[in-house]
Design an enzyme around this catalytic site. Sequence first.
Site, PDB file in Angstrom:
ATOM      1  N   LYS A  35      41.274  47.027  44.658  1.00  0.00           N
ATOM      2  CA  LYS A  35      40.099  46.536  45.393  1.00  0.00           C
ATOM      3  C   LYS A  35      40.553  45.952  46.732  1.00  0.00           C
ATOM      4  O   LYS A  35      41.459  45.116  46.780  1.00  0.00           O
ATOM      5  CB  LYS A  35      39.371  45.461  44.589  1.00  0.00           C
ATOM      6  CG  LYS A  35      38.144  44.886  45.300  1.00  0.00           C
ATOM      7  CD  LYS A  35      37.325  44.005  44.385  1.00  0.00           C
ATOM      8  CE  LYS A  35      37.711  42.568  44.429  1.00  0.00           C
ATOM      9  NZ  LYS A  35      37.343  41.850  45.666  1.00  0.00           N
ATOM     10  N   ASP A  62      35.204  46.391  48.666  1.00  0.00           N
ATOM     11  CA  ASP A  62      34.306  45.293  48.278  1.00  0.00           C
ATOM     12  C   ASP A  62      33.894  44.508  49.524  1.00  0.00           C
ATOM     13  O   ASP A  62      34.391  43.421  49.784  1.00  0.00           O
ATOM     14  CB  ASP A  62      35.064  44.404  47.274  1.00  0.00           C
ATOM     15  CG  ASP A  62      34.271  43.189  46.821  1.00  0.00           C
ATOM     16  OD1 ASP A  62      33.030  43.221  46.916  1.00  0.00           O
ATOM     17  OD2 ASP A  62      34.901  42.221  46.364  1.00  0.00           O
ATOM     18  N   LYS A  64      30.475  44.127  50.253  1.00  0.00           N
ATOM     19  CA  LYS A  64      29.148  43.544  49.940  1.00  0.00           C
ATOM     20  C   LYS A  64      28.206  43.619  51.137  1.00  0.00           C
ATOM     21  O   LYS A  64      27.759  42.600  51.681  1.00  0.00           O
ATOM     22  CB  LYS A  64      29.295  42.080  49.496  1.00  0.00           C
ATOM     23  CG  LYS A  64      30.178  41.874  48.273  1.00  0.00           C
ATOM     24  CD  LYS A  64      30.172  40.420  47.828  1.00  0.00           C
ATOM     25  CE  LYS A  64      31.049  40.166  46.624  1.00  0.00           C
ATOM     26  NZ  LYS A  64      32.506  40.262  46.887  1.00  0.00           N
ATOM     27  N   ASP A  67      22.272  44.017  55.102  1.00  0.00           N
ATOM     28  CA  ASP A  67      21.764  44.087  56.475  1.00  0.00           C
ATOM     29  C   ASP A  67      20.466  44.887  56.442  1.00  0.00           C
ATOM     30  O   ASP A  67      19.989  45.248  55.363  1.00  0.00           O
ATOM     31  CB  ASP A  67      22.834  44.770  57.366  1.00  0.00           C
ATOM     32  CG  ASP A  67      22.821  44.222  58.794  1.00  0.00           C
ATOM     33  OD1 ASP A  67      21.720  44.198  59.384  1.00  0.00           O
ATOM     34  OD2 ASP A  67      23.879  43.846  59.303  1.00  0.00           O
ATOM     35  N   THR A 121      28.402  34.558  41.657  1.00  0.00           N
ATOM     36  CA  THR A 121      28.673  33.688  40.504  1.00  0.00           C
ATOM     37  C   THR A 121      29.015  32.263  40.933  1.00  0.00           C
ATOM     38  O   THR A 121      28.990  31.348  40.127  1.00  0.00           O
ATOM     39  CB  THR A 121      29.816  34.253  39.637  1.00  0.00           C
ATOM     40  OG1 THR A 121      30.896  34.602  40.504  1.00  0.00           O
ATOM     41  CG2 THR A 121      29.389  35.472  38.872  1.00  0.00           C
ATOM     42  N   ARG A 212      44.394  37.254  41.081  1.00  0.00           N
ATOM     43  CA  ARG A 212      45.556  36.351  41.036  1.00  0.00           C
ATOM     44  C   ARG A 212      46.394  36.412  39.773  1.00  0.00           C
ATOM     45  O   ARG A 212      47.625  36.281  39.887  1.00  0.00           O
ATOM     46  CB  ARG A 212      45.090  34.926  41.347  1.00  0.00           C
ATOM     47  CG  ARG A 212      44.681  34.792  42.814  1.00  0.00           C
ATOM     48  CD  ARG A 212      43.848  33.572  43.070  1.00  0.00           C
ATOM     49  NE  ARG A 212      42.529  33.695  42.454  1.00  0.00           N
ATOM     50  CZ  ARG A 212      41.575  32.770  42.516  1.00  0.00           C
ATOM     51  NH1 ARG A 212      41.827  31.628  43.152  1.00  0.00           N
ATOM     52  NH2 ARG A 212      40.415  32.955  41.956  1.00  0.00           N
TER      53      ARG A 212
HETATM   54  O1  C5P Z   1      41.929  36.265  41.726  1.00  0.00           O
HETATM   55  P1  C5P Z   1      40.713  36.589  40.925  1.00  0.00           P
HETATM   56  O2  C5P Z   1      41.019  37.346  39.647  1.00  0.00           O
HETATM   57  O3  C5P Z   1      39.829  35.395  40.692  1.00  0.00           O
HETATM   58  O4  C5P Z   1      39.942  37.612  41.872  1.00  0.00           O
HETATM   59  C1  C5P Z   1      38.641  38.013  41.621  1.00  0.00           C
HETATM   60  C2  C5P Z   1      38.181  38.937  42.702  1.00  0.00           C
HETATM   61  O5  C5P Z   1      36.845  39.285  42.445  1.00  0.00           O
HETATM   62  C3  C5P Z   1      38.220  38.351  44.110  1.00  0.00           C
HETATM   63  O6  C5P Z   1      38.549  39.423  44.987  1.00  0.00           O
HETATM   64  C4  C5P Z   1      36.807  37.873  44.347  1.00  0.00           C
HETATM   65  O7  C5P Z   1      36.420  37.966  45.685  1.00  0.00           O
HETATM   66  C5  C5P Z   1      36.018  38.870  43.512  1.00  0.00           C
HETATM   67  N1  C5P Z   1      34.731  38.376  43.027  1.00  0.00           N
HETATM   68  C6  C5P Z   1      34.583  37.241  42.242  1.00  0.00           C
HETATM   69  N2  C5P Z   1      33.360  36.857  41.787  1.00  0.00           N
HETATM   70  C7  C5P Z   1      32.296  37.562  42.107  1.00  0.00           C
HETATM   71  C8  C5P Z   1      32.422  38.713  42.885  1.00  0.00           C
HETATM   72  C9  C5P Z   1      33.666  39.097  43.319  1.00  0.00           C
HETATM   73  O8  C5P Z   1      35.553  36.582  41.922  1.00  0.00           O
HETATM   74  N3  C5P Z   1      31.125  37.171  41.634  1.00  0.00           N
END
Ligand code: C5P
Length: 235
Positions: A35, A62, A64, A67, A121, A212
């Site tokens: 992603k 990603d 999002k 517009d 979220t 992460r």
């Molecule tokens: O590091 P982590 O596992 O928390 O990464 C989650 C990824 O998903 C990040 O790129 C974050 O921007 C994305 N994301 C999120 N929650 C959402 C939508 C996207 O954490 N509701």
Amino acid sequence: MTADNKPIIIALDFPSAAPALELAERLDPDRCRLKVGKELFTRAGPAVVEQLQSKGFEVFLDLKFHDIPHTTAAACSAAAELGVWMVNVHASGGRRMMEAAREAIDAGRHRPLLIAVTVLTSMSADELTEIGLFTDPADQVMRLARLAHQSGLDGLVCSAQEAAKLRDEFGAGFKLVTPGVRPAGADSGDQRRIMTPEQALQAGASYLVIGRPITQATDPVAAFEHIQQQIAVSR
Ligand code: C5P
């Protein structure tokens, strides 16, 4: 179970192309997808997407988009021409915006999956009220999910907690992409309502976005393999 054989999407949330490409070099495109989000794309541009794709990876772009319909449709066409596997828009952009995005992608030669974000979220009920939405976040998620489904989108980004209900309502073909997934025992970071990868898939997730726990691990490849094994055992 609705996931394909590569349910893990690794979020390459890096500040430049070099660490993203270094990690990709160590991963197998037959076993995961990647992603590219707003940070990496804003710093490294379409070139990093092309470089990842030239290594054989399918990329979820990603960004999002949100517009006016014309602009969103044009952005979706640009993403499709870049050759990405999946692209997303905000469902709160409305029916006409999502339908325009759908038409733009269907008109192209390469057709990425088009999915929608419902309610971020990170948003609490109080924050929704502050922007004039006097509704329970879960109700707003369902309202926007139905609108996205009616507008012909391929699926949604959603929390794993929402997955079971959305899977029930929209059936097997609708893609549910869930971030906020943490392997058992991992640091939750700033994610709140988390589930393990196995729980998320059992709840109906099609794909798991994991950042992460893999990218910040001392050995990212071992961390990926560990999650992959946990999933395989539970299937
Ligand atoms: O590091 P982590 O596992 O928390 O990464 C989650 C990824 O998903 C990040 O790129 C974050 O921007 C994305 N994301 C999120 N929650 C959402 C939508 C996207 O954490 N509701």
